[in-house]
Structure formats: C-alpha cells, structure tokens
Scaffold this motif. Structure first.
Motif, short mmCIF file in Angstrom:
data_model
loop_
_atom_site.label_atom_id
_atom_site.label_comp_id
_atom_site.label_asym_id
_atom_site.label_seq_id
_atom_site.Cartn_x
_atom_site.Cartn_y
_atom_site.Cartn_z
N LEU A 27 0.83 -1.20 0.00
CA LEU A 27 0.00 0.00 0.00
C LEU A 27 0.87 1.26 0.00
N ILE A 28 1.90 1.26 0.84
CA ILE A 28 2.79 2.42 0.92
C ILE A 28 3.50 2.66 -0.42
N VAL A 29 4.03 1.59 -1.01
CA VAL A 29 4.71 1.71 -2.29
C VAL A 29 3.76 2.19 -3.37
N ALA A 30 2.53 1.67 -3.35
CA ALA A 30 1.53 2.07 -4.34
C ALA A 30 1.24 3.57 -4.25
N VAL A 31 1.12 4.07 -3.04
CA VAL A 31 0.87 5.50 -2.84
C VAL A 31 2.06 6.32 -3.32
N LYS A 59 3.87 -5.49 -12.14
CA LYS A 59 4.98 -4.88 -11.41
C LYS A 59 4.58 -3.47 -11.01
N PHE A 60 5.23 -2.95 -9.99
CA PHE A 60 5.05 -1.54 -9.70
C PHE A 60 5.76 -0.73 -10.77
N GLU A 72 7.99 8.14 -29.82
CA GLU A 72 8.44 6.87 -29.24
C GLU A 72 8.99 7.10 -27.83
N LEU A 73 8.84 6.07 -26.99
CA LEU A 73 9.34 6.16 -25.62
C LEU A 73 10.85 6.37 -25.62
N LEU A 74 11.31 7.22 -24.72
CA LEU A 74 12.75 7.45 -24.57
C LEU A 74 13.41 6.21 -23.97
N PRO A 75 14.72 6.07 -24.08
CA PRO A 75 15.43 4.91 -23.52
C PRO A 75 15.15 4.73 -22.03
N ASP A 76 15.25 3.50 -21.57
CA ASP A 76 15.00 3.19 -20.16
C ASP A 76 15.82 4.06 -19.22
N GLU A 77 17.10 4.30 -19.59
CA GLU A 77 17.99 5.06 -18.72
C GLU A 77 17.47 6.47 -18.47
N VAL A 78 16.76 7.03 -19.46
CA VAL A 78 16.22 8.38 -19.35
C VAL A 78 14.93 8.37 -18.52
N ARG A 79 14.10 7.37 -18.72
CA ARG A 79 12.79 7.32 -18.06
C ARG A 79 12.86 6.75 -16.64
N LEU A 80 13.98 6.12 -16.29
CA LEU A 80 14.14 5.54 -14.96
C LEU A 80 14.56 6.62 -13.97
N THR A 81 13.65 7.03 -13.12
CA THR A 81 13.91 8.12 -12.16
C THR A 81 14.71 7.60 -10.96
N LYS A 82 15.14 8.53 -10.12
CA LYS A 82 15.85 8.17 -8.90
C LYS A 82 14.97 7.30 -8.02
N PHE A 83 13.69 7.63 -7.96
CA PHE A 83 12.75 6.82 -7.18
C PHE A 83 12.61 5.44 -7.80
N GLY A 84 12.53 5.39 -9.13
CA GLY A 84 12.42 4.11 -9.82
C GLY A 84 13.65 3.23 -9.59
N LYS A 85 14.83 3.86 -9.59
CA LYS A 85 16.06 3.12 -9.32
C LYS A 85 16.03 2.53 -7.91
N LEU A 87 13.35 1.67 -6.22
CA LEU A 87 12.41 0.55 -6.24
C LEU A 87 13.09 -0.71 -6.77
N ARG A 88 13.85 -0.56 -7.85
CA ARG A 88 14.52 -1.70 -8.45
C ARG A 88 15.66 -2.20 -7.57
N ALA A 89 16.39 -1.28 -6.95
CA ALA A 89 17.52 -1.66 -6.09
C ALA A 89 17.05 -2.51 -4.91
N THR A 90 15.87 -2.22 -4.40
CA THR A 90 15.31 -2.96 -3.27
C THR A 90 14.39 -4.09 -3.70
N SER A 91 14.18 -4.21 -5.03
CA SER A 91 13.28 -5.22 -5.62
C SER A 91 11.82 -5.04 -5.21
N LEU A 92 11.48 -3.86 -4.68
CA LEU A 92 10.09 -3.60 -4.29
C LEU A 92 9.17 -3.54 -5.51
#
Length: 199
Positions: A27-31, A59-60, A72-85, A87-92
């Motif tokens: 729930l917290i991650v979703a918010v 996935k979240f 067209e969508l920009l490359p993943d590296e551009v669209r991956l925000t600090k918050f997104g990183k 999420l991925r680093a913690t596998s949340l």
C-alpha cells in the motif's frame, strides 16, 4: 512429483502469506508510485510463461512515460527516475508478481519471464527455459542478475530446468535474500537495466 504438486502448493501458500504480511508495504509503495510517477501504479506487460503461454506480468511502475519528438518512448535510462532506481535496487517493484504466483502464472523460483519479442530469437537450447514456470527469482538472478551476459543467463536458466528440486529452490531462495540485501547485480556494466537481447 515435486514440480507438479509440491512446488505449486508451496507457491500458493508462500505467495498468499506474503501478500497478507506485506500488504502495508504494498500500500505504501503504491501511494508513493502514484505521487512520484502518476498512473497507472501497476505496470502490466505480456510475458511468455510455461511452454511459452503468454500472461500479464504485474509490477510496480518504475519509469515515466516520457517520449521523444517522434512519439516513441525514450530509452529506459532516461525514463528511470531516482525513485524508480530505488524501487529496483530494493526489488520492491517486483512485489505485485506475488499475485502472478498465487494465480499460477509464475512460480516463486524459476527463470525470469522475458519479453515476448524475444521468443523468435531463441535457439533450441535457450528455449528450454520455458519448460518450467517463470519465477520471481531464479538461478541466474542469484548468480549475477543483470550484471552477467545473456549467454550466461540462459546457461543458468537451462541448468535450473535440468536440476529442478526442492533443495535447488531452497538454495536459490536463501541466496536471493542475500542478493537483495547486498543489492548485487542490479545493473549491467553498460546500462541501468539489461541490454536488449538480439539473438
């Protein structure tokens, strides 16, 4: 016996318990995803599963929908925000896949489900990874994840298929906990995520 019955019962029991216990975190991650990245909170994407049957992976969301001048969508590296990183680093970002496991699309342990567009690119050896259900974590994930080459990744996946057992799954489970805590193998050497597979 293990793969057909016991593994499935364990998947149901563990995923259901995890969904209940982790519901406050979900729930917290979703918010936070809604605030940081907007809607939709849950990212759905078609992936090939057992015997290459297509299912919708949950996935979240971890990237924006930023597009270039051509639409067209920009490359993943551009669209991956600090918050997104984070999420991925913690596998949340992977937690909603517990629902896929409960439904039977996936297993807790198995080769990671890759993109549908890769299906025509596999050779006979690589295609063996679909002889079991895809997993939330797997043998390749605990042996380098995105930091290893595609060849190494497929070799680990097929090795798992040929050696699937309760002891193998238990070993992968505990190594996954260690990998998540140490945040190892999240990025490849040349990309924030994994380079595209080209056959």
């Amino acid at each position: 016996m293990y793969q057909r019955y016991i593994k499935r019962l364990l998947d149901i029991a563990i995923s259901l318990c995890a969904l209940i216990v982790l519901s406050p975190i979900l729930l917290i991650v979703a918010v936070l995803v809604r605030i940081k990245l907007g809607s939709p909170v849950i990212f759905h994407q078609q992936r090939p599963g057992y015997h290459e049957k297509i299912f919708n992976l949950c996935k979240f969301r971890s990237m924006t929908d930023e597009r270039g001048e051509n639409g067209e969508l920009l490359p993943d590296e551009v669209r991956l925000t600090k918050f997104g990183k984070a999420l991925r680093a913690t596998s949340l970002d992977e937690l909603p896949e517990l629902w896929n496991i409960f439904k039977g699309d996936m297993s807790l342990i198995g080769p990671r489900p890759l993109l549908v567009k890769y299906l025509p690119l596999y050779n006979d050896f690589q295609r063996q990874r679909h002889n079991v259900k895809p997993g939330l974590t797997g043998w390749a994930q605990v042996n380098g994840r995105n930091a290893i080459s595609w060849e190494q990744k497929f070799a680990y996946d097929v090795e798992y298929v040929h050696n699937l057992s309760f002891l193998m799954d238990a070993r992968i489970f505990f190594k996954t906990v260690k990998a998540v805590v140490s945040r190892s193998g999240i990025s490849s050497e040349s990309s924030e995520t994994m380079e595209e597979f080209k056959g």
